[in-house]
Design a protein around this motif. Structure first.
Motif, PDB file in Angstrom:
ATOM      1  N   GLU A  70       0.861  -1.379   0.183  1.00  0.00           N
ATOM      2  CA  GLU A  70       0.010  -0.100  -0.036  1.00  0.00           C
ATOM      3  C   GLU A  70       0.856   1.247   0.024  1.00  0.00           C
ATOM      4  N   PRO A  71       2.029   1.457   0.755  1.00  0.00           N
ATOM      5  CA  PRO A  71       2.661   2.765   0.734  1.00  0.00           C
ATOM      6  C   PRO A  71       3.353   2.963  -0.497  1.00  0.00           C
ATOM      7  N   TYR A  72       3.510   1.824  -1.287  1.00  0.00           N
ATOM      8  CA  TYR A  72       4.047   2.302  -2.540  1.00  0.00           C
ATOM      9  C   TYR A  72       3.397   2.712  -3.650  1.00  0.00           C
ATOM     10  N   PHE A  73       1.835   2.675  -3.323  1.00  0.00           N
ATOM     11  CA  PHE A  73       0.885   3.502  -4.286  1.00  0.00           C
ATOM     12  C   PHE A  73       0.715   4.837  -3.981  1.00  0.00           C
ATOM     13  N   THR A  74       0.878   5.145  -2.678  1.00  0.00           N
ATOM     14  CA  THR A  74       0.517   6.587  -1.858  1.00  0.00           C
ATOM     15  C   THR A  74       1.658   7.445  -1.678  1.00  0.00           C
ATOM     16  N   LYS A  75       2.574   6.733  -0.627  1.00  0.00           N
ATOM     17  CA  LYS A  75       3.671   7.548   0.058  1.00  0.00           C
ATOM     18  C   LYS A  75       5.133   7.333  -0.904  1.00  0.00           C
ATOM     19  N   SER A  76       5.362   6.274  -0.898  1.00  0.00           N
ATOM     20  CA  SER A  76       6.622   5.839  -1.570  1.00  0.00           C
ATOM     21  C   SER A  76       6.362   5.412  -2.968  1.00  0.00           C
ATOM     22  N   PHE A  77       5.917   6.279  -3.796  1.00  0.00           N
ATOM     23  CA  PHE A  77       5.397   6.171  -5.083  1.00  0.00           C
ATOM     24  C   PHE A  77       6.386   6.533  -6.124  1.00  0.00           C
ATOM     25  N   GLY A  78       7.758   6.806  -5.919  1.00  0.00           N
ATOM     26  CA  GLY A  78       8.386   7.094  -6.615  1.00  0.00           C
ATOM     27  C   GLY A  78       8.901   6.187  -7.985  1.00  0.00           C
ATOM     28  N   ASN A  79       9.579   6.876  -8.932  1.00  0.00           N
ATOM     29  CA  ASN A  79      10.188   5.901 -10.121  1.00  0.00           C
ATOM     30  C   ASN A  79      11.574   5.439  -9.710  1.00  0.00           C
ATOM     31  N   ALA A  80      11.563   4.104  -9.508  1.00  0.00           N
ATOM     32  CA  ALA A  80      12.673   3.651  -8.744  1.00  0.00           C
ATOM     33  C   ALA A  80      14.152   3.914  -9.774  1.00  0.00           C
ATOM     34  N   SER A  81      14.089   4.574 -10.729  1.00  0.00           N
ATOM     35  CA  SER A  81      15.017   4.990 -11.563  1.00  0.00           C
ATOM     36  C   SER A  81      15.724   6.251 -11.209  1.00  0.00           C
ATOM     37  N   THR A  82      14.957   7.039 -10.518  1.00  0.00           N
ATOM     38  CA  THR A  82      15.115   8.426 -10.105  1.00  0.00           C
ATOM     39  C   THR A  82      16.180   8.416  -9.075  1.00  0.00           C
TER      40      THR A  82
END
Length: 400
Positions: A21-33
């Motif tokens: 759930e946090p990776y949809f809303t809080k930690s939603f960043g692009n992993a390549s950035t």
């Protein structure tokens, strides 16, 4: 509802959903950035990579993430085929006659492009014979791809022996382990595989994500092109939430494997005994011992499996006639054909696959509900009328 179609898919576990759930809303960043949101996403991915690796005895850097088992199979098979064929190593691939469509259709496509494919028989037991494999190997053989456990009849193949033979002959070896990972022990080193495919939704993770194990120093030709993610083999923005879910599903599977195997096996055996003892002319498709703990593939003479599935559904019981990936096809299962069944018998099959959330009470209910449904379907079946006539004739002959 009694759900017994775990080979098709499994529900996402609460624990898995909570870590996603946090990776949809809080930690939603692009992993390549490179900024903090991207780093958080990347960290979640790498923890998931470690959990996948631990489940199958691999190193973290030997795991790439994909969109699921189908993509993993395609990357592995086409990647090896094109890499070694382009290098002049050969064009011959060995597989089995009961592979998942993701493997069968890939091999068929390669045949159209000039590759030679040998499909090993599996006989009545649904298991490849090592002697057949040895006989099929030739100088041009570059890849062996044999599934670990079959998705329809649950039979487990002698993967460690096959892998040993592949290694002795310097042939790359891939195994589709979508049905076995998380359900029985899987160690890539003990199995002697170079590549191994995994799917998340078969082990209580989300759909649309999977993984591919690639042994170090195994080189693949890319079949997809993009931004270079996942070692250039599955390029594109990563499904971080899905990957994190897969990682948690793998962690839980490893933690609970020793407890789940005997529990599910006992439920399976009770269901098999209950049905075979209460329904005449009922059989088990495939080897009764060398099969996944939760897999049961029944065959009932004189009925249509689709009708049985619909009538069970009306009773709140979910099962299937075979592979969910082939359910829209009206042709008989290629797996059941490969073990020697005629079309009429193949169409009378029912697959029930059990998970750890199933209970003994649910098994008792299924044992109670199936016999009267089979009886009702047989009362409307011309096939069963002929079968009954033969039985009566044979009985008369015995009396004489």
């Amino acid at each position: 509802m009694i759900y017994m179609d775990h080979s098709a898919t499994a529900p996402v576990r609460k624990e898995v959903f909570e870590v996603m759930e946090p990776y949809f809303t809080k930690s939603f960043g692009n992993a390549s950035t490179f900024y903090s949101l991207g780093r958080e996403a990347k960290a979640g991915m790498e923890e998931a990579r470690e959990n996948v690796a631990k489940l199958i005895g691999a190193n973290n850097d030997e795991i790439i993430f994909t969109s699921g088992g189908t993509e993993s199979d395609n990357i592995a098979i086409q990647g090896i085929a094109y890499k070694l064929n382009n290098a002049g190593k050969g064009n011959h691939i060995i597989t089995s006659a009961i592979e998942h469509p993701a493997v069968m259709e890939t091999c068929s496509a390669l045949e159209k492009k000039g590759f030679e494919v040998t499909y090993l028989p599996v006989y009545e037991e649904g298991i490849v014979k090592v002697e057949d494999l040895k006989s099929a190997i030739k100088e041009e053989t570059i890849l062996i791809t044999i599934m670990h456990a079959n998705n329809e009849i649950g039979t487990i193949q002698p993967i460690a022996e096959i892998g040993k033979i592949a290694k002795e002959n310097n042939i790359k070896f891939h195994s589709d382990a979508v049905q076995s990972v998380g359900k029985i022990p899987v160690d890539v080193n003990e199995l002697n595989v170079d590549l191994l495919s995994i799917s998340s939704h078969k082990i209580y993770g989300p759909k649309g994500v999977g993984a591919l194990y690639i042994r170090k120093r195994t080189r693949l030709e890319p079949i997809l092109y993009g931004g270079g993610q996942e070692k250039d083999l599955s390029p594109g923005t990563e499904n971080v939430a899905g990957i994190v879910g897969l990682g948690e599903a793998c962690r839980l599977a490893k933690e609970e494997l020793d407890e789940n195997i005997p529990y599910i096996t006992n439920l399976r055996n009770k269901l098999i005994d209950g049905i075979l003892n209460s329904v005449e002319k009922s059989y088990i498709n495939g080897n009764i011992e060398k099969r996944l703990p939760g897999n049961i593939n029944f065959r009932f003479t004189g009925i249509e499996g689709e009708s049985l599935v619909l009538m069970l559904d009306a009773k709140g019981i979910d099962g299937s006639t075979g592979s969910a990936c082939s359910s829209k096809k009206l042709t008989a299962s290629h797996v059941l054909k490969a073990i020697g069944l005629e079309d009429v018998d193949s169409h009378g099959s029912l697959r029930l696959t059990i998970g750890p959330e199933n209970t003994e009470e649910e098994v008792d209910t299924v044992i109670k509900e199936i016999p009267p449904i089979v009886e009702k379907l047989r009362s409307m079946s011309s096939i069963w009328e002929k079968e009954e006539s033969l039985l009566k004739d044979n009985t008369k002959r015995c009396d004489i």
